[in-house]
Each structure stands twice: as C-alpha cells, then as structure tokens.
Design a protein around this motif. Sequence first.
Motif, mmCIF file in Angstrom:
data_model
loop_
_atom_site.group_PDB
_atom_site.id
_atom_site.type_symbol
_atom_site.label_atom_id
_atom_site.label_comp_id
_atom_site.label_asym_id
_atom_site.label_seq_id
_atom_site.Cartn_x
_atom_site.Cartn_y
_atom_site.Cartn_z
ATOM 1 N N ASP A 169 0.810 -1.224 0.000
ATOM 2 C CA ASP A 169 0.000 0.000 0.000
ATOM 3 C C ASP A 169 0.842 1.272 0.000
ATOM 4 O O ASP A 169 0.313 2.364 -0.265
ATOM 5 C CB ASP A 169 -0.943 0.010 1.203
ATOM 6 C CG ASP A 169 -1.965 -1.113 1.153
ATOM 7 O OD1 ASP A 169 -2.309 -1.546 0.038
ATOM 8 O OD2 ASP A 169 -2.411 -1.566 2.229
ATOM 9 N N ILE A 170 2.133 1.159 0.332
ATOM 10 C CA ILE A 170 2.975 2.360 0.382
ATOM 11 C C ILE A 170 3.888 2.475 -0.829
ATOM 12 O O ILE A 170 4.641 3.449 -0.950
ATOM 13 C CB ILE A 170 3.833 2.401 1.660
ATOM 14 C CG1 ILE A 170 4.855 1.256 1.665
ATOM 15 C CG2 ILE A 170 2.950 2.382 2.901
ATOM 16 C CD1 ILE A 170 5.925 1.407 2.731
ATOM 17 N N ALA A 171 3.850 1.501 -1.724
ATOM 18 C CA ALA A 171 4.750 1.514 -2.877
ATOM 19 C C ALA A 171 4.643 2.822 -3.652
ATOM 20 O O ALA A 171 3.553 3.275 -3.992
ATOM 21 C CB ALA A 171 4.438 0.329 -3.791
ATOM 22 N N GLY A 172 5.792 3.434 -3.910
ATOM 23 C CA GLY A 172 5.843 4.650 -4.708
ATOM 24 C C GLY A 172 5.476 5.930 -3.988
ATOM 25 O O GLY A 172 5.511 7.008 -4.592
ATOM 26 N N LEU A 173 5.142 5.862 -2.691
ATOM 27 C CA LEU A 173 4.721 7.057 -1.963
ATOM 28 C C LEU A 173 5.909 7.823 -1.374
ATOM 29 O O LEU A 173 6.990 7.265 -1.157
ATOM 30 C CB LEU A 173 3.756 6.678 -0.839
ATOM 31 C CG LEU A 173 2.434 6.037 -1.239
ATOM 32 C CD1 LEU A 173 1.586 5.788 0.001
ATOM 33 C CD2 LEU A 173 1.681 6.906 -2.245
ATOM 34 N N LYS A 174 5.678 9.087 -1.088
ATOM 35 C CA LYS A 174 6.647 9.928 -0.386
ATOM 36 C C LYS A 174 6.171 10.016 1.068
ATOM 37 O O LYS A 174 5.118 10.596 1.342
ATOM 38 C CB LYS A 174 6.698 11.316 -1.030
ATOM 39 C CG LYS A 174 7.197 11.306 -2.478
ATOM 40 C CD LYS A 174 7.044 12.660 -3.137
ATOM 41 C CE LYS A 174 5.590 12.981 -3.424
ATOM 42 N NZ LYS A 174 5.425 14.232 -4.203
ATOM 43 N N ILE A 175 6.950 9.433 1.964
ATOM 44 C CA ILE A 175 6.480 9.281 3.348
ATOM 45 C C ILE A 175 7.454 9.904 4.340
ATOM 46 O O ILE A 175 8.659 9.646 4.304
ATOM 47 C CB ILE A 175 6.270 7.795 3.694
ATOM 48 C CG1 ILE A 175 5.290 7.162 2.694
ATOM 49 C CG2 ILE A 175 5.760 7.640 5.118
ATOM 50 C CD1 ILE A 175 5.032 5.690 2.947
ATOM 51 N N ASP A 223 3.335 12.520 0.745
ATOM 52 C CA ASP A 223 2.002 11.913 0.674
ATOM 53 C C ASP A 223 1.442 11.556 2.038
ATOM 54 O O ASP A 223 0.224 11.557 2.233
ATOM 55 C CB ASP A 223 2.054 10.631 -0.171
ATOM 56 C CG ASP A 223 2.461 10.893 -1.602
ATOM 57 O OD1 ASP A 223 1.795 11.717 -2.248
ATOM 58 O OD2 ASP A 223 3.444 10.272 -2.068
ATOM 59 N N ALA A 224 2.333 11.221 2.981
ATOM 60 C CA ALA A 224 1.850 10.709 4.265
ATOM 61 C C ALA A 224 2.904 10.884 5.344
ATOM 62 O O ALA A 224 4.091 11.099 5.056
ATOM 63 C CB ALA A 224 1.493 9.229 4.139
ATOM 64 N N VAL A 225 2.449 10.783 6.589
ATOM 65 C CA VAL A 225 3.335 10.765 7.748
ATOM 66 C C VAL A 225 3.119 9.434 8.461
ATOM 67 O O VAL A 225 1.976 9.033 8.724
ATOM 68 C CB VAL A 225 3.042 11.915 8.729
ATOM 69 C CG1 VAL A 225 3.973 11.828 9.943
ATOM 70 C CG2 VAL A 225 3.195 13.255 8.040
ATOM 71 N N PHE A 226 4.205 8.742 8.778
ATOM 72 C CA PHE A 226 4.135 7.474 9.514
ATOM 73 C C PHE A 226 4.858 7.682 10.831
ATOM 74 O O PHE A 226 6.081 7.745 10.882
ATOM 75 C CB PHE A 226 4.791 6.361 8.701
ATOM 76 C CG PHE A 226 4.747 5.003 9.359
ATOM 77 C CD1 PHE A 226 3.574 4.513 9.921
ATOM 78 C CD2 PHE A 226 5.883 4.205 9.406
ATOM 79 C CE1 PHE A 226 3.530 3.265 10.520
ATOM 80 C CE2 PHE A 226 5.847 2.952 9.996
ATOM 81 C CZ PHE A 226 4.668 2.481 10.552
ATOM 82 N N SER A 227 4.069 7.825 11.906
ATOM 83 C CA SER A 227 4.659 8.168 13.194
ATOM 84 C C SER A 227 3.735 7.699 14.319
ATOM 85 O O SER A 227 2.778 6.961 14.079
ATOM 86 C CB SER A 227 4.900 9.677 13.274
ATOM 87 O OG SER A 227 5.641 10.025 14.420
#
Length: 314
Positions: A169-175, A223-227
């Motif tokens: 689901d995170i492939a290719g994203l800027k995180i 694209d997203a924050v993972f924290s």
Amino acid sequence: MALLKTAKLLMTGAVTIAALGIGAAQAGGKFDLSPEQPNRLRVEKNEKRIAEAKDFKFVQDGVFTVGLSTSGNLPLHDYASDSKTVIGYDVDLAQVIADSLGRKLELVSVAWADWPLGLTSGKFDAVISNVTVTEERKEKFDFSTYRKDELGVYVKTDSPITSVKEPKDIAGLKIITDAGTNQEKILLEWDRQNVAAGLKPIEVQYYDDDAVKDLAVQSGRADAVFSVNATQAYASGLNGKTKLVGTVSGGWPITAEIAVTTRKGSGLAAPLTGVINDLIASGAYRKILDTWNLGPEAIDEAKTNPPGLPKIGS
C-alpha cells in the motif's frame, strides 16, 4: 523534532502542544484542558475487584497512588491550563480505576527513567504512563494491558489515499517518518519487501520541525506521515487537516500493548486486569479513549502479562 527526541516520543512524553504547532487556546476549543475537568468520566466502585485486591498493601489507606510522567505529551498526559493540574487519557483511566477500587486517586509525578525504582521501592501502587509490555520488563514487573501501542499513517484530509494496511500500500509514496525509531525500521523493511517484489520504492523524508512536516503534507511534497498514532490523532482532532488511513503495531510484526505496571508478584495485576475488562464491558473504557481521540488504539480485552516485545538480540 530532534532525532533522539522523536525516537523516544512514547517513552518520554517529549511532544507538547507547542511542538505540534497547536496553541493552548485552539486545543482548549476542542479538548477540555481545564484543571477542573468537569466532564471527566467517573464510575461506581466495584465490590468484586475490591475483594480481589484485599490482600494488596496499598501505599496509603483509601488511596490508589499512581506514578505518572507529567512531561507534556497530550493526549496522554500534560498540565492543564493552570500549569499545575495533570490531565489527559492516562489520568482519566487512572481515575476510573481508582473509582472502581473505591479509592481516592493520587498522582505522583515521576520522570520516565525513574519509574522502575519508584515502583519497586513502594513509592506508588502502579504506574500508568504509556509503558509498553516487554519480555525484559516482565522479569521485574506485572502488567495489565489497556491500549494498543500503535503507529499511524496520516494523510491530508482530501488525499486520495484511503487505506494503508500492508507493505504494497505504500509503494511509490513519499512518506515522512522519524529517524532512528521503530517506525523508520518498519517503513524501511516494508520498502525492502516491495522492491524485492518488483514494486516502486518509496521516498523517505525526515523533518526536524513539525510545522515544516505539516506543510510538506499539505502542499503535496509528501504523501503521508508514519509516526506515533496518539499524538497524530490528537493533532488531527484539533486541526482537521489530516486523516488516519492505517495503523501498525509499534512492535511490528509483533503486537505491542501498553499496560498498567505493578510490582512483580504483588497480587494487584489480576484485579486491575479485571477492572479494565469491566470498564471495557460497560463502555466507560471506550468513552475515555474517544474523549482524547484515541479510539483506534482500543483493545478488545485486557490481559495480565501477555507476550511482550522480545529482548534486544533475541
């Protein structure tokens, strides 16, 4: 946010309202930050659990004494608008546990590094301060779980991303993530698996300033924050600029849970687990979580000394 500060976020309570770029007045508009806490949930005493805890020697008669970090980390714990009364989810949970045991609640401020000594020396009956169950800690302490140790994936409110549940689901994203943390390790491992499977790599971004991080998401540079989920959920509830699209256990691939911590073999853990399960059954538990925008971290059942995160190197 500095490297180690972010890495120790859940352990030290390092994030404050100011660090999130949120003013006290704004926070007060959506969350009750008053010292009076007029809407704090209270419950009736639980005679069954009181009887189960009758052989435990409490620090004070008629009192449930709880060790708690008071360094700013809402929604878990921080000082109210008077700068001296401690409020937050952990405080609210401690209150209903004290109510259930038919006791007055007394909070003892303790630095994160000092809670183990304070607990073993009998300074307080229990610690409710975002302590994760680990196998190493279980050698010295007992645990009664009450919340998932969760990381969250947040995107801007109008993002087309609706769900992140697994590596693909995170492939290719800027995180954006936090350097030197579990979330970074998980993110990099997911990316490694994706690349090995022929999927697009991710672009990992790091920011020391939360305002810059937020700007990156809102402008589309990320694209997203993972924290850490708890602080992100609180900020999302305040500003409405981001939405949760997925959670991951802080111990991935192992499930990690936060727990009330008591002295090993003291006999208090089982009654406390019973109290929490009663609160879950009555709905009181979920009401407290929802008050602080922590619904996604709810557990279905409290457990005494469940499997914890493994020792480093094991």
